[in-house]
Write an enzyme that holds these catalytic residues in place. Sequence first.
Site, PDB file in Angstrom:
ATOM      1  N   ASN A  17       0.898  -1.100  -0.036  1.00 31.97           N
ATOM      2  CA  ASN A  17      -0.084  -0.121   0.025  1.00 31.97           C
ATOM      3  C   ASN A  17       1.101   0.978  -0.135  1.00 31.97           C
ATOM      4  OD1 ASN A  17      -1.803   2.096   0.373  1.00 31.97           O
ATOM      5  ND2 ASN A  17      -2.334   1.498   2.392  1.00 31.97           N
ATOM      6  N   TRP A  18       0.981   1.986  -1.157  1.00 34.25           N
ATOM      7  CA  TRP A  18       1.853   3.207  -1.257  1.00 34.25           C
ATOM      8  C   TRP A  18       1.358   4.260  -0.711  1.00 34.25           C
ATOM      9  CZ3 TRP A  18       3.502   3.203  -7.228  1.00 34.25           C
ATOM     10  CH2 TRP A  18       4.581   2.044  -7.296  1.00 34.25           C
ATOM     11  N   LYS A  19       0.066   4.265  -0.075  1.00 34.25           N
ATOM     12  CA  LYS A  19      -0.747   5.592   0.304  1.00 34.25           C
ATOM     13  C   LYS A  19      -0.533   6.583  -0.674  1.00 34.25           C
ATOM     14  CE  LYS A  19       0.298   3.471   4.633  1.00 34.25           C
ATOM     15  NZ  LYS A  19      -0.063   3.800   6.385  1.00 34.25           N
ATOM     16  N   HIS A 101      -9.688   1.373   4.549  1.00 35.24           N
ATOM     17  CA  HIS A 101      -8.577   1.492   5.307  1.00 35.24           C
ATOM     18  C   HIS A 101      -8.745   2.652   6.508  1.00 35.24           C
ATOM     19  CE1 HIS A 101      -4.465   2.530   6.119  1.00 35.24           C
ATOM     20  NE2 HIS A 101      -3.933   1.571   5.456  1.00 35.24           N
ATOM     21  N   GLU A 103      -7.100   5.000   7.669  1.00 35.26           N
ATOM     22  CA  GLU A 103      -6.918   6.410   7.172  1.00 35.26           C
ATOM     23  C   GLU A 103      -8.198   6.902   6.662  1.00 35.26           C
ATOM     24  OE1 GLU A 103      -2.834   5.729   5.570  1.00 35.26           O
ATOM     25  OE2 GLU A 103      -2.098   5.035   7.413  1.00 35.26           O
ATOM     26  N   GLU A 173      -5.937  -4.999  10.184  1.00 36.64           N
ATOM     27  CA  GLU A 173      -5.127  -4.007  10.725  1.00 36.64           C
ATOM     28  C   GLU A 173      -5.222  -3.120  11.990  1.00 36.64           C
ATOM     29  OE1 GLU A 173      -2.863  -2.939   6.982  1.00 36.64           O
ATOM     30  OE2 GLU A 173      -4.517  -1.363   7.181  1.00 36.64           O
ATOM     31  N   GLY A 179       1.771   2.059  10.919  1.00 41.04           N
ATOM     32  CA  GLY A 179       2.799   3.223  10.611  1.00 41.04           C
ATOM     33  C   GLY A 179       3.548   3.523  11.959  1.00 41.04           C
ATOM     34  N   SER A 219       2.736  -2.374  10.300  1.00 40.62           N
ATOM     35  CA  SER A 219       4.300  -2.282  10.654  1.00 40.62           C
ATOM     36  C   SER A 219       5.040  -3.837  10.318  1.00 40.62           C
ATOM     37  CB  SER A 219       4.245  -1.856  12.177  1.00 40.62           C
ATOM     38  OG  SER A 219       4.027  -0.496  12.443  1.00 40.62           O
ATOM     39  N   GLY A 240       2.637  -1.248   4.440  1.00 37.35           N
ATOM     40  CA  GLY A 240       2.432   0.301   4.122  1.00 37.35           C
ATOM     41  C   GLY A 240       3.753   0.631   4.025  1.00 37.35           C
TER      42      GLY A 240
HETATM   43  C1  PEP Z   1      -1.246   0.251   5.979  1.00 35.43           C
HETATM   44  O1  PEP Z   1      -1.150   1.492   5.479  1.00 35.43           O
HETATM   45  O2  PEP Z   1      -2.129  -0.563   5.466  1.00 35.43           O
HETATM   46  C2  PEP Z   1      -0.147  -0.162   6.737  1.00 35.43           C
HETATM   47  C3  PEP Z   1      -0.124  -1.415   7.104  1.00 35.43           C
HETATM   48  O3  PEP Z   1       0.928   0.407   7.129  1.00 35.43           O
HETATM   49  P1  PEP Z   1       2.230   0.179   7.843  1.00 35.43           P
HETATM   50  O4  PEP Z   1       2.889  -1.185   7.187  1.00 35.43           O
HETATM   51  O5  PEP Z   1       3.341   1.528   7.438  1.00 35.43           O
HETATM   52  O6  PEP Z   1       1.956  -0.157   9.244  1.00 35.43           O
END
Ligand code: PEP
Length: 260
Positions: A17-19, A101, A103, A173, A179, A219, A240
């Site tokens: 997931n590049w966001k 998601h 976010e 998640e 993050g 993470s 992410g």
């Molecule tokens: C995500 O944005 O879906 C995610 C899991 O981010 P990260 O790996 O940075 O925790």
Amino acid sequence: MDKVKKEQGKRFLVVANWKMNKTIREAEKYIEELKPLIADLKVPIWIAVPYTAIHTCREKFPATIAIGAQNMNDASSGAFTGEVAGVMLKEAGADFVLLGHSERRQYFHETDEFINKKILRALEVPLKPLLCVGEGFEERETKRTKEVLETQLKTCLKGVTKEQMENLLIAYEPIWAIGTGKAATPERVKETHADIRTILEDMFDQTTAFRTPILYGGSVSASTTEELASTEGVDGFLVGTASLDPQSFAKIAALSENVL
Ligand code: PEP
């Protein structure tokens, strides 16, 4: 359940997931770096990119890599300035779409009801929805994780049939792990994935519950990959931060391959 498990064997999928990162030019550079690193891997790789990079990624990545979007509108078309419809994503080259998601729930106030409408639309397009669910820190501390997941799953998947579930994936998640550099422990992940399967079994049936891939996200890094990938009930990762660098993403994919 055991019979289905035996028939299916271990499956694993690694999703990036590049966001809101990477311009078209940056995406091209990433693709050139990543391609040789993953050329010999068997593990399926999916990449969720910003709308603007979908077409380029579809053209430049091998066909074996699925490209996805990170959001879509619930309507098929119309007067929704600034929004993007599922059919547009499909034509641009998307195979799947991240929905729900945390976010988007947090910054854009998306509710489970709204996510449900998007899921039904995505399935109609068709795009494979990757539904994200997860509890916040407070909810975890007050031991309400299962209750929160049950509400999210029951509302987001309202009206989805067993047949449609074959084209849908779930990512667990925990919000407190996204993050933060603090992934959930394998024990917690195992327990929560089992809870999600129980909820799905209750909503659909045992076969559907087993067949629905449940990914873990929060993470994931090269140092946590092996332990989390071999955790019971984990069918893949949603990555992410660590997916933004081709070297670290390729490392996660390569280490994940050990569980196949
Ligand atoms: C995500 O944005 O879906 C995610 C899991 O981010 P990260 O790996 O940075 O925790």
